[in-house]
Design a protein around this motif. Structure first.
Motif, PDB file in Angstrom:
ATOM      1  N   ALA A  78       0.914  -1.195  -0.070  1.00 45.12           N
ATOM      2  CA  ALA A  78      -0.128  -0.090   0.033  1.00 45.12           C
ATOM      3  C   ALA A  78       0.874   1.302   0.040  1.00 45.12           C
ATOM      4  CB  ALA A  78      -0.962   0.136   1.198  1.00 45.12           C
ATOM      5  N   ALA A  79       1.970   1.219   0.743  1.00 45.00           N
ATOM      6  CA  ALA A  79       2.857   2.480   0.884  1.00 45.00           C
ATOM      7  C   ALA A  79       3.580   2.560  -0.561  1.00 45.00           C
ATOM      8  CB  ALA A  79       3.818   2.166   2.007  1.00 45.00           C
ATOM      9  N   ILE A  80       3.936   1.740  -1.185  1.00 42.53           N
ATOM     10  CA  ILE A  80       4.154   2.031  -2.739  1.00 42.53           C
ATOM     11  C   ILE A  80       3.218   2.745  -3.439  1.00 42.53           C
ATOM     12  CG2 ILE A  80       4.853   0.800  -4.957  1.00 42.53           C
ATOM     13  CD1 ILE A  80       6.276  -1.499  -3.200  1.00 42.53           C
ATOM     14  N   VAL A  81       2.003   2.612  -3.134  1.00 45.37           N
ATOM     15  CA  VAL A  81       0.851   3.350  -4.014  1.00 45.37           C
ATOM     16  C   VAL A  81       0.851   4.741  -3.410  1.00 45.37           C
ATOM     17  CG1 VAL A  81      -1.334   3.198  -4.723  1.00 45.37           C
ATOM     18  CG2 VAL A  81      -0.079   1.209  -4.949  1.00 45.37           C
ATOM     19  N   GLU A  82       0.824   4.852  -2.187  1.00 47.04           N
ATOM     20  CA  GLU A  82       0.350   5.895  -1.283  1.00 47.04           C
ATOM     21  C   GLU A  82       1.396   6.890  -0.850  1.00 47.04           C
ATOM     22  OE1 GLU A  82      -1.551   4.164   1.692  1.00 47.04           O
ATOM     23  OE2 GLU A  82      -3.279   3.274   0.727  1.00 47.04           O
ATOM     24  N   GLN A  83       2.548   6.590  -0.878  1.00 40.04           N
ATOM     25  CA  GLN A  83       3.567   7.599  -0.447  1.00 40.04           C
ATOM     26  C   GLN A  83       4.342   8.223  -1.324  1.00 40.04           C
ATOM     27  OE1 GLN A  83       4.198   7.883   3.070  1.00 40.04           O
ATOM     28  NE2 GLN A  83       2.364   6.540   3.429  1.00 40.04           N
ATOM     29  N   ASP A  84       5.056   9.153  -0.738  1.00 39.60           N
ATOM     30  CA  ASP A  84       5.801  10.198  -1.720  1.00 39.60           C
ATOM     31  C   ASP A  84       7.075   9.421  -2.462  1.00 39.60           C
ATOM     32  OD1 ASP A  84       7.283  10.071   0.687  1.00 39.60           O
ATOM     33  OD2 ASP A  84       8.257  11.947   0.401  1.00 39.60           O
ATOM     34  N   VAL A  85       7.757  10.155  -3.391  1.00 39.43           N
ATOM     35  CA  VAL A  85       8.785   9.410  -3.953  1.00 39.43           C
ATOM     36  C   VAL A  85       9.814   8.920  -3.166  1.00 39.43           C
ATOM     37  CG1 VAL A  85      10.567   9.969  -5.931  1.00 39.43           C
ATOM     38  CG2 VAL A  85       8.150  10.687  -6.301  1.00 39.43           C
ATOM     39  N   GLU A  86      10.266   9.781  -2.162  1.00 38.61           N
ATOM     40  CA  GLU A  86      11.405   9.391  -1.301  1.00 38.61           C
ATOM     41  C   GLU A  86      11.081   8.127  -0.544  1.00 38.61           C
ATOM     42  OE1 GLU A  86      14.374  11.419   1.932  1.00 38.61           O
ATOM     43  OE2 GLU A  86      12.297  12.336   1.607  1.00 38.61           O
ATOM     44  N   THR A  87       9.990   8.070   0.083  1.00 39.68           N
ATOM     45  CA  THR A  87       9.533   6.817   0.750  1.00 39.68           C
ATOM     46  C   THR A  87       9.465   5.677  -0.445  1.00 39.68           C
ATOM     47  OG1 THR A  87       8.265   8.043   2.200  1.00 39.68           O
ATOM     48  CG2 THR A  87       7.748   5.880   2.335  1.00 39.68           C
ATOM     49  N   LYS A  88       8.833   5.905  -1.256  1.00 36.01           N
ATOM     50  CA  LYS A  88       8.689   4.751  -2.388  1.00 36.01           C
ATOM     51  C   LYS A  88      10.085   4.186  -2.922  1.00 36.01           C
ATOM     52  CE  LYS A  88       4.660   6.047  -4.618  1.00 36.01           C
ATOM     53  NZ  LYS A  88       3.831   6.812  -5.959  1.00 36.01           N
ATOM     54  N   THR A  89      11.116   5.196  -2.842  1.00 35.00           N
ATOM     55  CA  THR A  89      12.336   4.788  -3.288  1.00 35.00           C
ATOM     56  C   THR A  89      13.120   4.059  -2.169  1.00 35.00           C
ATOM     57  OG1 THR A  89      12.813   6.783  -4.501  1.00 35.00           O
ATOM     58  CG2 THR A  89      14.694   5.606  -3.910  1.00 35.00           C
ATOM     59  N   ALA A  90      12.931   4.297  -1.077  1.00 36.20           N
ATOM     60  CA  ALA A  90      13.375   3.717   0.250  1.00 36.20           C
ATOM     61  C   ALA A  90      12.849   2.280   0.378  1.00 36.20           C
ATOM     62  CB  ALA A  90      13.097   4.332   1.577  1.00 36.20           C
ATOM     63  N   ILE A  91      11.726   2.066   0.069  1.00 31.19           N
ATOM     64  CA  ILE A  91      10.904   0.755   0.205  1.00 31.19           C
ATOM     65  C   ILE A  91      11.223   0.001  -1.142  1.00 31.19           C
ATOM     66  CG2 ILE A  91       8.843  -0.392  -0.526  1.00 31.19           C
ATOM     67  CD1 ILE A  91       7.347   2.306   0.873  1.00 31.19           C
ATOM     68  N   MET A  92      11.728   0.242  -2.188  1.00 36.97           N
ATOM     69  CA  MET A  92      12.036  -0.439  -3.295  1.00 36.97           C
ATOM     70  C   MET A  92      13.465  -0.967  -3.021  1.00 36.97           C
ATOM     71  SD  MET A  92       9.471  -0.909  -5.019  1.00 36.97           S
ATOM     72  CE  MET A  92      10.448  -1.891  -6.224  1.00 36.97           C
ATOM     73  N   LYS A  93      14.363   0.197  -2.330  1.00 36.24           N
ATOM     74  CA  LYS A  93      15.662  -0.449  -1.780  1.00 36.24           C
ATOM     75  C   LYS A  93      15.824  -1.405  -0.907  1.00 36.24           C
ATOM     76  CE  LYS A  93      18.116   3.942  -2.808  1.00 36.24           C
ATOM     77  NZ  LYS A  93      18.798   5.183  -2.110  1.00 36.24           N
ATOM     78  N   PHE A  94      14.747  -1.357   0.014  1.00 29.47           N
ATOM     79  CA  PHE A  94      14.493  -2.570   1.188  1.00 29.47           C
ATOM     80  C   PHE A  94      14.073  -3.718   0.496  1.00 29.47           C
ATOM     81  CE2 PHE A  94      11.138  -4.463   3.740  1.00 29.47           C
ATOM     82  CZ  PHE A  94      11.998  -5.198   4.645  1.00 29.47           C
ATOM     83  N   VAL A  95      13.225  -3.696  -0.315  1.00 32.20           N
ATOM     84  CA  VAL A  95      12.726  -4.897  -1.201  1.00 32.20           C
ATOM     85  C   VAL A  95      13.729  -5.604  -1.926  1.00 32.20           C
ATOM     86  CG1 VAL A  95      11.167  -5.827  -2.864  1.00 32.20           C
ATOM     87  CG2 VAL A  95      10.277  -4.355  -1.176  1.00 32.20           C
ATOM     88  N   ASN A  96      14.522  -4.852  -2.737  1.00 33.81           N
ATOM     89  CA  ASN A  96      15.582  -5.264  -3.472  1.00 33.81           C
ATOM     90  C   ASN A  96      16.919  -5.892  -2.462  1.00 33.81           C
ATOM     91  OD1 ASN A  96      17.272  -5.459  -5.956  1.00 33.81           O
ATOM     92  ND2 ASN A  96      18.764  -4.376  -4.886  1.00 33.81           N
ATOM     93  N   SER A  97      16.932  -5.309  -1.176  1.00 33.29           N
ATOM     94  CA  SER A  97      18.072  -5.934  -0.376  1.00 33.29           C
ATOM     95  C   SER A  97      17.478  -7.160   0.152  1.00 33.29           C
ATOM     96  CB  SER A  97      18.239  -4.876   0.924  1.00 33.29           C
ATOM     97  OG  SER A  97      17.192  -4.695   1.691  1.00 33.29           O
TER      98      SER A  97
END
Length: 106
Positions: A78-97
């Protein structure tokens, strides 16, 4: 916490504290941006550190979902859809890790 985790000795000490990684994973609350970014960064470092740490991160996210009665990664999705770009980027880095940690174990 992040300064301690910058060394192998610090990470080993951090991991020795029972459920430390799982506790941090349970702190992931997307309504608090600064906290969210720091928690995602710490969890990402844990995933990169070792497979055992990555498994603890996964378990922590799973337990977080159980505590708030949602699917384990529903909040992150849900956060990937709802959050701002900075948070989305941090989420994607986390998922990638997480993906890198588990793929490296194969």
């Amino acid at each position: 916490c992040k300064a301690v985790m910058n060394t192998a000795t610090g990470m080993d000490g951090f991991k020795e504290v029972p459920e430390s990684i799982e506790t941090i994973a349970r702190c992931l609350q997307f309504q608090y941006k600064i906290l969210t970014l720091q928690v995602l960064e710490i969890l990402s470092v844990c995933c990169y550190y070792s497979l055992n740490s990555a498994q603890s991160v996964f378990n922590g996210i799973k337990n977080r979902g159980e505590l708030i009665q949602e699917a384990p990664f529903a909040g992150i999705s849900a956060a990937i859809v709802e959050q701002d770009v900075e948070t989305k980027t941090a989420i994607m880095k986390f998922v990638n890790s997480m993906l890198v940690a588990f793929e490296a174990s194969d």
